[in-house]
Design a protein around this motif. Structure first.
Motif, short mmCIF file in Angstrom:
data_model
loop_
_atom_site.label_atom_id
_atom_site.label_comp_id
_atom_site.label_asym_id
_atom_site.label_seq_id
_atom_site.Cartn_x
_atom_site.Cartn_y
_atom_site.Cartn_z
N GLY A 118 67.83 18.24 -42.70
CA GLY A 118 68.96 18.38 -41.98
C GLY A 118 68.30 17.18 -40.92
O GLY A 118 68.96 16.74 -40.08
N VAL A 119 67.79 18.40 -39.97
CA VAL A 119 67.03 17.87 -38.36
C VAL A 119 66.68 17.06 -38.10
O VAL A 119 66.77 15.51 -37.42
N ARG A 120 65.80 16.40 -39.78
CA ARG A 120 64.63 15.00 -39.94
C ARG A 120 65.80 14.00 -39.90
O ARG A 120 65.48 12.94 -39.15
N ARG A 121 67.28 13.95 -40.64
CA ARG A 121 67.67 12.90 -40.83
C ARG A 121 68.64 12.78 -39.33
O ARG A 121 68.85 11.93 -39.49
N ILE A 122 69.25 14.02 -38.34
CA ILE A 122 70.17 13.87 -37.83
C ILE A 122 68.96 13.09 -36.41
O ILE A 122 69.29 12.10 -35.92
N GLY A 123 67.79 13.57 -36.57
CA GLY A 123 66.73 12.52 -35.68
C GLY A 123 66.45 11.65 -35.82
O GLY A 123 66.97 10.65 -34.78
N TRP A 124 66.56 10.73 -36.90
CA TRP A 124 66.44 9.06 -37.25
C TRP A 124 67.80 9.04 -36.95
O TRP A 124 67.07 7.56 -36.41
N ILE A 125 68.82 9.55 -36.99
CA ILE A 125 69.56 8.00 -37.22
C ILE A 125 69.86 8.07 -35.34
O ILE A 125 69.73 6.72 -34.87
N VAL A 126 69.66 9.28 -34.73
CA VAL A 126 69.87 9.25 -33.28
C VAL A 126 68.27 7.96 -32.65
O VAL A 126 69.22 7.47 -31.99
N LEU A 127 67.41 8.78 -33.14
CA LEU A 127 66.49 7.10 -32.71
C LEU A 127 67.03 5.56 -33.25
O LEU A 127 66.79 5.16 -32.06
N GLY A 128 67.34 5.94 -34.37
CA GLY A 128 67.86 4.66 -34.36
C GLY A 128 68.42 4.26 -33.32
O GLY A 128 68.98 2.62 -33.72
N LEU A 129 70.16 5.06 -33.52
CA LEU A 129 71.03 4.60 -32.08
C LEU A 129 70.12 3.91 -30.82
O LEU A 129 70.56 3.15 -30.42
N GLY A 130 69.60 4.70 -30.63
CA GLY A 130 69.06 5.17 -29.51
C GLY A 130 67.98 3.32 -29.44
O GLY A 130 68.12 2.92 -28.51
N TRP A 131 67.19 2.68 -30.08
CA TRP A 131 66.59 1.81 -30.46
C TRP A 131 67.20 0.76 -29.81
O TRP A 131 67.25 0.11 -29.40
N LEU A 132 68.47 0.90 -30.92
CA LEU A 132 69.78 -0.41 -31.12
C LEU A 132 70.14 -0.28 -30.00
O LEU A 132 70.17 -1.34 -28.90
N SER A 133 70.74 0.44 -29.26
CA SER A 133 71.26 0.30 -27.27
C SER A 133 70.05 -0.23 -26.07
O SER A 133 70.80 -1.18 -25.72
N GLY A 134 69.00 0.35 -26.88
CA GLY A 134 67.84 0.44 -25.51
C GLY A 134 68.02 -1.17 -26.46
O GLY A 134 66.98 -2.00 -24.83
#
Length: 570
Positions: A83-99
């Protein structure tokens, strides 16, 4: 640590497939700062290349960090919850998109601010979109190449373990074998590049530009009366001697002005066998052409290819009504960026030999009959200009220069130049690294187009040493120390043409420095490493004719630069 732990940790290294979490985190942390401006404005393709490299380097660093953390967790029998890995990947994807979106907007703003200041054409939104897309795609390709290399290392290590199962050092032996192979391949590549460069630029040196014809004047090398055959001058030597400013002299000066035919002496690589022999031939040729009878004599150190900057030569000759002599010897036919690596020290050997030979002959002349002996060099040529005069500190070096010459014009000096380094390091307190003041500007002054020039005394005795140096020129301002600390040109106050958004970042600033040095000429005159419109002011500051005024300088600049030259350095 158990051997199986290591195997589990590294089994994720695949050429294709899902990227590592740590790699993407650090890649984003380097990709965004790579968009910040530095000294040279960037075209979208250049910025895409910079960001691709930053992304790949960040990915490699992040993957290595992630591998270490994974090994630690495996050793302690722990792992990250799904679950932590899944949340981490979601946050990372959003980070790349906004970045990516934010980065594109910021890059567009930063680049256009810098471009407007330098009078360059702006970039648009489509450029930003293409830059972002290409940078990410290029970064991915570099990551794939990195994975291929990692797979090759692992393959060699496994092979060494199978071939030498009883040798504990088999894996290190495999790594050594791999890296030795890499070195050999790199060495072979370097030899290939060297051979290609020598063949390509050697052929260019042997060519003659269309419209360049052998001169008939006895005042220049390559003529029928010259000691230096036309065919031995090289491409840039032939261009130089064939384009003396004789016609322009009558156009610029009054009809009743006393004019002379400029002396231009040039000795090519093929004109003599060694630096000392070329220098001796240059002195004999200078004497034959009447160079020692002129008002001004300049020992000129060309750039790597043997190029003598036409804008600088024309400015000197027009300033002094043609009563001038320029003498130069070729030390390479490679561009400066290649010559500095492939033929290190050639510029020092050539310049020192030429100055020594000219100065020796000049010293033998009666004191009242000597011309004013000046020096000139730009970029790599400045290394040779400074070399004969280096002292223990700035004061001694200045004394050597002012006692050995009547002045020098040094343009875009390399940061590693010994005297330039001394002057910068020992500058007066409160003066900037991009325009240092030394002893209140008594003998040495740094000039640029900065509207806020330091207030210096109007009393400036001869001889004078002038450095032309733009705040945005990467050649004197970037150094290897950028890898571990912020460069001084980022301190406040900054140069008038340096963006306030420029900042230092680990790893990224090293890539920025390399890009700025490669694209140092991608600016209009007056910025970066392009000084094409400032040679009149430079020469008028070093050695002004009697009665010369600022109005005369402006008039000559208007005459020469009605259409801004590009100074496309070969």
């Amino acid at each position: 640590m158990r051997k199986s732990d290591t195997g589990v940790a590294v089994q994720r290294i695949r050429v294709l497939g899902r990227p590592t979490f740590g790699g993407l985190v650090i890649a984003l942390m380097l990709w965004l700062p790579a968009l910040t401006p530095t000294l040279i404005p960037r075209m979208p393709a250049t910025q895409a290349g910079i960001n691709a490299v930053a992304l790949a380097m960040g990915y490699g660093i992040g993957t290595l960090i992630g591998l270490c953390l994974r090994l630690v967790l495996l050793r302690n029998g722990r792992s990250v919850a799904r679950g932590v890995r899944r949340i981490g990947w979601i946050v990372l994807g959003l980070g790349w998109l906004s970045g990516v979106l934010l980065g594109a907007v910021l890059w567009l703003t930063w680049q256009n601010d810098q471009r407007r200041l330098m009078g360059m054409e702006t970039v648009d939104g489509l450029d930003a979109v293409l830059m972002v897309s290409v940078s990410v795609l290029g970064g991915v390709m570099l990551v794939v190449i990195g994975r291929l290399i990692a797979k090759a290392v692992l393959a060699v290590t496994r092979l060494s373990r199978r071939l030498l199962p009883s040798v504990p050092a088999a894996p290190p032996i495999g790594l050594v074998v791999f890296f030795l192979g890499t070195v050999l391949v790199g060495w072979g590549g370097w030899l290939g590049i060297t051979a290609f460069a020598n063949a390509t630029f050697g052929s260019a040196n042997a060519s003659t530009d269309e419209g360049t014809v052998q001169p008939g004047s006895a005042s220049v090398s390559g003529s029928s009366e010259s000691l230096v055959p036309w065919g031995t001058l090289g491409r840039w030597g032939r261009n130089f001697v064939a384009s003396a400013t004789t016609a322009e002299l009558g156009t610029f000066h009054d009809a009743d002005a006393e004019l002379s035919e400029p002396v231009r002496v040039y000795v090519g690589l093929d004109s003599a066998g060694s630096a000392s022999e070329r220098a001796e031939l240059a002195v004999r040729e200078l004497d034959r052409a009447g160079g020692f009878d002129r008002e001004v004599l300049v020992v000129w150190v060309p750039t790597g290819t043997g190029w003598v900057i036409p804008e600088a030569a024309d400015a000197l000759e027009l300033l002094h009504r043609g009563d001038t002599a320029i003498v130069a010897t070729q030390y390479s036919f490679l561009p400066s960026l290649l010559a500095v690596f492939m033929e290190p020290g050639r510029e020092i050997e050539s310049a020192s030999a030429l100055y020594s030979a000219v100065h020796s002959h000049w010293s033998d002349l009666p004191r009242d009959d000597r011309p004013k002996l000046l020096l000139f060099g730009k970029s790599l040529g400045t290394v040779g200009v400074e070399a004969p005069f280096v002292g223990a500190d700035a004061s001694e070096s200045i004394a050597n220069l002012t006692s050995g010459t009547q002045g020098a014009l040094i343009v875009g000096a390399k940061r590693t130049n010994p005297i330039h380094s001394q002057l910068t390091r020992e500058r007066d307190q409160g003066s900037s690294v991009w325009q240092p003041v030394i002893d209140g500007g008594l003998a040495v002054r740094f000039l640029s187009r900065d509207p806020d020039q330091p207030a210096l005394s109007q009393d400036w005795p001869l001889p004078r040493i002038v450095y032309l140096q733009h705040p945005s020129d990467p050649v004197p301002l970037w150094g290897i120390d950028v890898l571990w600390r912020s460069p001084e040109w980022m301190d406040q106050p900054r140069g008038f043409d340096v963006s306030e958004a420029a900042s230092w970042y680990p790893v990224v600033s090293g890539v920025h420095a390399a890009a700025d040095l490669i694209f140092q000429l991608d600016t209009p005159p007056g910025f970066g490493h392009v000084y094409a419109t400032e040679y009149v002011e430079g020469w008028a500051s070093v050695c002004p004719p009697d009665g010369w005024t600022d109005a005369d300088t402006a008039r000559l600049e208007e005459f020469l630069y009605s259409e801004p030259p590009s100074e496309e350095q070969p």
